[in-house]
Design an enzyme around this catalytic site. Structure first.
Site, PDB file in Angstrom:
ATOM      1  N   TRP A 240       0.800  -1.233   0.000  1.00 20.13           N
ATOM      2  CA  TRP A 240       0.000   0.000   0.000  1.00 20.13           C
ATOM      3  C   TRP A 240       0.834   1.285   0.000  1.00 20.13           C
ATOM      4  CZ3 TRP A 240      -4.801   1.850  -0.507  1.00 20.13           C
ATOM      5  CH2 TRP A 240      -5.024   3.161  -0.069  1.00 20.13           C
ATOM      6  N   MET A 241       0.428   2.230  -0.851  1.00 18.89           N
ATOM      7  CA  MET A 241       1.034   3.576  -0.849  1.00 18.89           C
ATOM      8  C   MET A 241      -0.067   4.626  -0.885  1.00 18.89           C
ATOM      9  SD  MET A 241       3.525   5.351  -3.707  1.00 18.89           S
ATOM     10  CE  MET A 241       2.281   5.675  -4.957  1.00 18.89           C
TER      11      MET A 241
ATOM     12  N   ASP B  24      -0.050   9.221   0.112  1.00 16.56           N
ATOM     13  CA  ASP B  24       0.583  10.521  -0.193  1.00 16.56           C
ATOM     14  C   ASP B  24       2.080  10.515  -0.473  1.00 16.56           C
ATOM     15  OD1 ASP B  24      -1.834  10.774   1.104  1.00 16.56           O
ATOM     16  OD2 ASP B  24      -1.121  12.138   2.635  1.00 16.56           O
TER      17      ASP B  24
ATOM     18  N   PHE C 177       2.952   9.794   9.724  1.00 15.87           N
ATOM     19  CA  PHE C 177       2.037  10.357   8.731  1.00 15.87           C
ATOM     20  C   PHE C 177       2.783  11.336   7.811  1.00 15.87           C
ATOM     21  CE2 PHE C 177      -2.668   9.832  10.217  1.00 15.87           C
ATOM     22  CZ  PHE C 177      -2.496   8.475  10.273  1.00 15.87           C
ATOM     23  N   SER C 178       2.015  12.002   6.970  1.00 12.60           N
ATOM     24  CA  SER C 178       2.623  12.842   5.928  1.00 12.60           C
ATOM     25  C   SER C 178       3.420  14.021   6.463  1.00 12.60           C
ATOM     26  CB  SER C 178       1.533  13.345   4.986  1.00 12.60           C
ATOM     27  OG  SER C 178       1.097  12.269   4.187  1.00 12.60           O
TER      28      SER C 178
ATOM     29  N   GLU D 281      -6.233  18.763   4.409  1.00 16.53           N
ATOM     30  CA  GLU D 281      -5.037  17.937   4.586  1.00 16.53           C
ATOM     31  C   GLU D 281      -3.924  18.417   3.649  1.00 16.53           C
ATOM     32  OE1 GLU D 281      -6.801  13.591   5.740  1.00 16.53           O
ATOM     33  OE2 GLU D 281      -6.786  13.988   3.614  1.00 16.53           O
TER      34      GLU D 281
ATOM     35  N   TRP E  47      -9.631   8.669  -1.918  1.00 13.73           N
ATOM     36  CA  TRP E  47      -9.961   7.901  -0.706  1.00 13.73           C
ATOM     37  C   TRP E  47     -11.295   7.174  -0.814  1.00 13.73           C
ATOM     38  CZ3 TRP E  47      -6.655   5.971   2.322  1.00 13.73           C
ATOM     39  CH2 TRP E  47      -5.482   6.666   2.660  1.00 13.73           C
TER      40      TRP E  47
HETATM   41  C1  FRU Z   1      -4.002  12.280   3.252  1.00 17.44           C
HETATM   42  C2  FRU Z   1      -3.764  11.709   4.627  1.00 17.44           C
HETATM   43  C3  FRU Z   1      -2.949  12.680   5.462  1.00 17.44           C
HETATM   44  C4  FRU Z   1      -2.293  11.789   6.478  1.00 17.44           C
HETATM   45  C5  FRU Z   1      -2.027  10.539   5.659  1.00 17.44           C
HETATM   46  C6  FRU Z   1      -2.129   9.259   6.453  1.00 17.44           C
HETATM   47  O1  FRU Z   1      -4.232  11.338   2.270  1.00 17.44           O
HETATM   48  O2  FRU Z   1      -4.987  11.421   5.248  1.00 17.44           O
HETATM   49  O3  FRU Z   1      -3.693  13.737   6.012  1.00 17.44           O
HETATM   50  O4  FRU Z   1      -1.128  12.331   6.998  1.00 17.44           O
HETATM   51  O5  FRU Z   1      -2.970  10.535   4.610  1.00 17.44           O
HETATM   52  O6  FRU Z   1      -1.704   8.181   5.706  1.00 17.44           O
END
Ligand code: FRU
Length: 493
Positions: A41-42, A44, A100-101, A226, A308
């Site tokens: 899985w990938m 952001d 996270f990102s 985000e 998403w």
């Molecule tokens: C956006 C997001 C970010 C978060 C990351 C988690 O796609 O929801 O806000 O940091 O993905 O994987």
């Protein structure tokens, strides 16, 4: 002796299978000209930074499954943003949570003090997401942390005093994008905080002060904000600041999408020219995109080519999703209004064959490839890409409503999610009479760049059999000026 021979043969076999594993990229739907993870899985793109001739791409990665899970930062490197080498995982979850990102910078002046032997460190700034905090019903389980690399991004050391920005009680508090604000010699962090952006500043990447907020009453609010980015673009010698904000859901065609605002930034406040939303890409499949840092005057954007709404159920098994083609951003003016236009980076030339004129007769084609079409004036048309199983994808223009569209309702496998099969629309923003479009088509995605990148749409698709036919259809005579095909070469070979 026999024993040695044996070892030699085993090593050869191992080496060969390793090489093979690195280059195996021919599964059904595997993008041939777009970055995708080797497996699993990938989501952001993260930590995009240009350093010593290398473009680094980190990404939200879950190495144990083909659906989202405890997040790591995967890593890949490239000399041209087109051909990629997979690298080992850069950041693993730890006691503070999932990774996270976030972003990465080259700390040229060693403001952080992480340099060793005078060599500038790379510093990654990311969100720690604590799943236990989340499960126990708290609302302060996301906070910002840093890590640094003193070996050009190969390995990363997490800062011992993490987190560097604590959570003031906001559930969605994430995705820090950091840039150097040269005028005041300080770092600016642009952070997504639920329904707005919060700006922080720092002298050393470790101590952060809140400067301001933007967006509570601006733009689209159909979902949570985000993955922001703040960057200057030059327009006729003047700086125009672009604030990019992804939103999920609430995109113009449903689900995830990326909006932007133009304005001024004075080191403290973002002052928008208008609070109305503009969309960087109207298609369903360009999300969480941001720009590379340290690329001089060039601003290069890369997005996650999914949504998403259905990302976890698209019909690929060994890996899930890809990135868009890297896109160069620039400001364009239409009447009195400014817009951000995006076009594929010029480095695409490295995989482009000589354009062939297909305006008289369209041969059997194969993809990846680029289709370039020019029309003397706006008229209804569809470019239909299809196979002999009657599966087809339509990309076109509707004159009555002055909109471009991508129609994937008959594109192949569509029933894995109810929101997937649809016709998606985008306004034509250009006021020129000539229509000019360029399509970047991979085996399972199309990117439409219309009118020099003023209107952009990205969509993925999954035909039962590869598309190899193309036709142009219209109810009227099409005032075609030119139609060309450019073969694009596989980036993994
Ligand atoms: C956006 C997001 C970010 C978060 C990351 C988690 O796609 O929801 O806000 O940091 O993905 O994987």
């Amino acid at each position: 002796m026999d024993h040695l021979k044996h070892i030699f043969i085993i090593s050869l076999v191992l080496l060969f299978s390793k090489l093979n594993a690195q280059t195996k990229n021919d599964e059904k739907y595997r993008p041939q000209i777009h970055f995708s993870p080797k497996d699993k899985w990938m989501n952001d793109p993260n930590g995009m930074v240009y350093h010593n001739g290398i473009y680094h791409l980190f990404y939200q990665y879950y190495p144990d499954s083909n659906v989202w899970g405890p997040m790591h930062w995967g890593h890949a490197t490239s000399e041209d943003m087109i051909h990629w080498k997979h690298q080992s995982i850069a950041l693993y979850p730890d006691s503070l949570g999932y990774i996270f990102s976030g972003s990465a910078v080259v700390d040229v002046n060693n403001t952080s003090g992480f340099a060793v032997n005078g060599k500038a460190p790379l510093v990654a700034i990311f969100t720690h997401h604590d799943p236990n905090g989340e499960a126990s019903g708290k609302n302060d389980y996301q906070y910002q942390s840093i890590a640094y690399s003193i070996d050009d991004g190969k390995s990363w050391i997490k800062y011992k005093n993490n987190p560097v920005v604590r959570n003031p009680g906001i559930k969605d508090f994430r995705d820090p994008k950091v840039m150097w604000f040269a005028k005041e010699k300080k770092w600016i962090m642009t952070l997504a905080t639920l329904d707005r952006i919060t700006f922080y500043s720092s002298n050393d990447l470790k101590n952060w002060t809140k400067e301001s907020e933007f967006g509570e009453n601006a733009g689209a609010h159909g979902g949570v904000w985000e993955c922001p980015d703040l960057l200057p673009l030059d327009y006729n010698g003047k700086k125009v600041w672009v604030l990019i904000v992804s939103i999920n859901p609430g995109g113009p065609n449903g689900g995830s999408a990326t909006q932007y605002f133009l304005g001024d930034f004075d080191g403290k406040n973002f002052l928008p020219f208008s609070t109305e939303t503009k969309w960087l890409d109207y298609g369903p499949d360009d999300y969480a995109g941001v720009t590379w840092s340290n690329t001089g005057n060039r601003r290069i954007f890369l997005g996650w080519m999914s949504n998403w709404s259905y990302a976890t159920v698209v019909p690929t098994e060994t890996w899930r999703s890809a990135m868009t083609i890297p896109r160069e951003l620039k400001i364009m003016k239409v009447n009195k209004e400014l817009f951000v236009a995006s076009t594929p980076v010029k480095e695409m030339a490295a995989i482009s064959s000589k354009p062939i004129d297909i305006s008289k007769k369209i041969p059997e084609l194969n993809f990846p490839g680029m289709i370039e079409l020019e029309m003397k004036k706006p008229e209804d048309f569809s470019i239909v890409i299809s196979n002999d199983q009657r599966e087809e994808l339509l990309i076109g223009y509707d004159k009555a409503t002055n909109r471009y569209f991508i129609d994937r309702t008959k594109s192949g496998i569509i029933n894995f999610h109810e929101e997937f099969p649809a016709q998606h629309f985008a306004p034509r923003l250009s006021n020129k009479s000539k229509i000019k479009i360029s399509l970047v088509i991979d085996v399972s995605s199309v990117e439409l760049f219309a009118d020099d990148g003023l209107t952009v749409m990205t969509g993925v698709f999954f035909p039962g059999k590869s598309y190899d036919q193309l036709r142009i259809q219209s109810t009227n005579h099409i005032p075609l000026k030119s139609l060309r095909y450019v073969k694009l070469n596989n980036i993994w070979k």
